[in-house]
Design an enzyme around this catalytic site. Structure first.
Site, PDB file in Angstrom:
ATOM      1  N   ASP A 138       0.791  -1.253   0.203  1.00  0.00           N
ATOM      2  CA  ASP A 138       0.032  -0.038  -0.138  1.00  0.00           C
ATOM      3  C   ASP A 138       0.855   0.924   0.095  1.00  0.00           C
ATOM      4  OD1 ASP A 138       0.789  -0.616   2.295  1.00  0.00           O
ATOM      5  OD2 ASP A 138      -1.192  -0.919   3.119  1.00  0.00           O
ATOM      6  N   ASN A 179      -7.865  -2.202  13.807  1.00  0.00           N
ATOM      7  CA  ASN A 179      -8.650  -2.894  14.256  1.00  0.00           C
ATOM      8  C   ASN A 179      -8.944  -4.212  13.339  1.00  0.00           C
ATOM      9  OD1 ASN A 179      -7.661  -2.043  11.564  1.00  0.00           O
ATOM     10  ND2 ASN A 179      -9.372  -0.529  11.343  1.00  0.00           N
ATOM     11  N   HIS A 208      -7.218  -4.724  10.221  1.00  0.00           N
ATOM     12  CA  HIS A 208      -7.326  -4.582   8.886  1.00  0.00           C
ATOM     13  C   HIS A 208      -5.574  -5.046   8.419  1.00  0.00           C
ATOM     14  CE1 HIS A 208      -4.363  -0.525   9.863  1.00  0.00           C
ATOM     15  NE2 HIS A 208      -4.206  -1.778   9.202  1.00  0.00           N
ATOM     16  N   GLU A 220      -9.702  -1.688   5.145  1.00  0.00           N
ATOM     17  CA  GLU A 220     -10.257  -1.695   6.963  1.00  0.00           C
ATOM     18  C   GLU A 220     -11.475  -2.459   6.518  1.00  0.00           C
ATOM     19  OE1 GLU A 220      -8.275   0.273   8.426  1.00  0.00           O
ATOM     20  OE2 GLU A 220      -8.090   1.769   7.176  1.00  0.00           O
TER      21      GLU A 220
HETATM   22  P1  PGA Z   1       2.484  -1.237  12.916  1.00  0.00           P
HETATM   23  O1  PGA Z   1       1.139  -1.214  11.170  1.00  0.00           O
HETATM   24  O2  PGA Z   1       2.487  -1.960  12.498  1.00  0.00           O
HETATM   25  O3  PGA Z   1       2.654  -0.376  12.858  1.00  0.00           O
HETATM   26  O4  PGA Z   1       1.480  -1.971  14.523  1.00  0.00           O
HETATM   27  C1  PGA Z   1       0.518  -2.367  11.476  1.00  0.00           C
HETATM   28  C2  PGA Z   1      -0.435  -2.070  10.353  1.00  0.00           C
HETATM   29  O5  PGA Z   1      -2.030  -1.362  10.543  1.00  0.00           O
HETATM   30  O6  PGA Z   1      -1.494  -3.140   9.349  1.00  0.00           O
END
Ligand code: PGA
Length: 256
Positions: A67, A136, A138, A143
């Site tokens: 992404d 959450n 995702h 999302e």
């Molecule tokens: P993080 O984010 O590795 O910074 O915890 C992971 C994500 O949001 O997919």
């Protein structure tokens, strides 16, 4: 779904790096799907060490990132292109033209998303996809509520995700509202998948991913439909799992 619970985040990162290195050694022209965020940082550090000390060779490896924020150019220090160059690509012998991150500045974003999917296909598909998980549930920027069949597309970020990521920006106003993300349907076409999670703040998401029902409200639960997923966590992120899981994988990951 294979679940491996390591004592610490360092052990989690080392195991993931060993599994990735295994694929690179077995298939030098492999296609890796890569992730950004704090979760894979330790894994990238270990891959850099393996390159420098053990000669792990990335010269034929092709990568596709999950992404990118819409509106941030690749030289912006919060763009995911910048992150990947800074944390991995600039420190190993990968060819820059073999690394792909969606272009958040593309004039025609839907067309760029279609091209991104075509490039993955033309490269022969992703051999191994590395994933983090959001608080959450995702994966990438899919999302809750994302279609489990979704493809690469522009996506509005959840407020929770914007807040989680605001620590990297001066103010909430600067946090992008949109991103380009591989879809869940794109991700689960990878031959193999490794999902990493550490910290107690991921425990609920890991529980919904591994032991919850398959539902768009927890996008990572779609991984239960994939035949070759390894979830690697530290003890804290495994804190809400009910099952009893080993601290070593049962099988080796080998390249195609
Ligand atoms: P993080 O984010 O590795 O910074 O915890 C992971 C994500 O949001 O997919």
């Amino acid at each position: 779904m294979e679940v491996v619970v390591k004592e610490t985040a360092e052990q989690m990162s080392r195991l993931a790096a060993e599994m990735i290195a295994d694929v690179v050694r077995n298939k030098p022209r492999c296609v890796l799907g890569l992730a950004t965020g704090s979760t894979p940082e330790g894994t990238y550090e270990e891959l850099i060490r393996m390159h420098k000390e053990d000669g792990l060779d990335f010269s034929q490896v092709v990568t596709f990132n999950l992404d990118e924020y819409v509106g941030l150019p690749g030289n912006h220090d919060q763009s995911y292109r910048y992150f990947m160059n800074d944390r991995l690509f600039d420190h190993v012998n990968i060819r820059p033209e073999n690394t792909h991150v969606p272009d958040g500045m593309a004039d025609d974003i839907p067309a760029h998303c279609r091209e991104y999917e075509e490039m993955i296909d033309q490269a022969g598909g992703i051999d191994l996809q590395l994933l983090g998980i959001g608080g959450n549930g995702h994966i990438a920027f899919n999302e809750p509520g994302s279609s489990l069949a979704s493809r690469t597309r522009p996506k509005t970020l959840d407020e929770k995700t914007r807040q989680d990521n605001s620590r990297f920006f001066q103010s909430m106003d600067e946090v992008p509202k949109y991103a380009i993300t591989m879809g869940i349907g794109t991700i689960i076409e990878a031959e193999r998948i490794i999902l990493l999670a550490y910290k107690e703040s991921k425990a609920r998401a890991v529980s919904c991913c591994v032991e919850g029902p398959v539902t768009a409200m927890c996008p990572s639960s779609a991984l239960q439909l994939h035949p070759a997923v390894t979830v690697i966590t530290d003890k804290a992120a495994a804190g809400k799992l009910k099952g009893d899981y080993p601290d070593e994988p049962r099988r080796l990951i080998l390249g195609r």
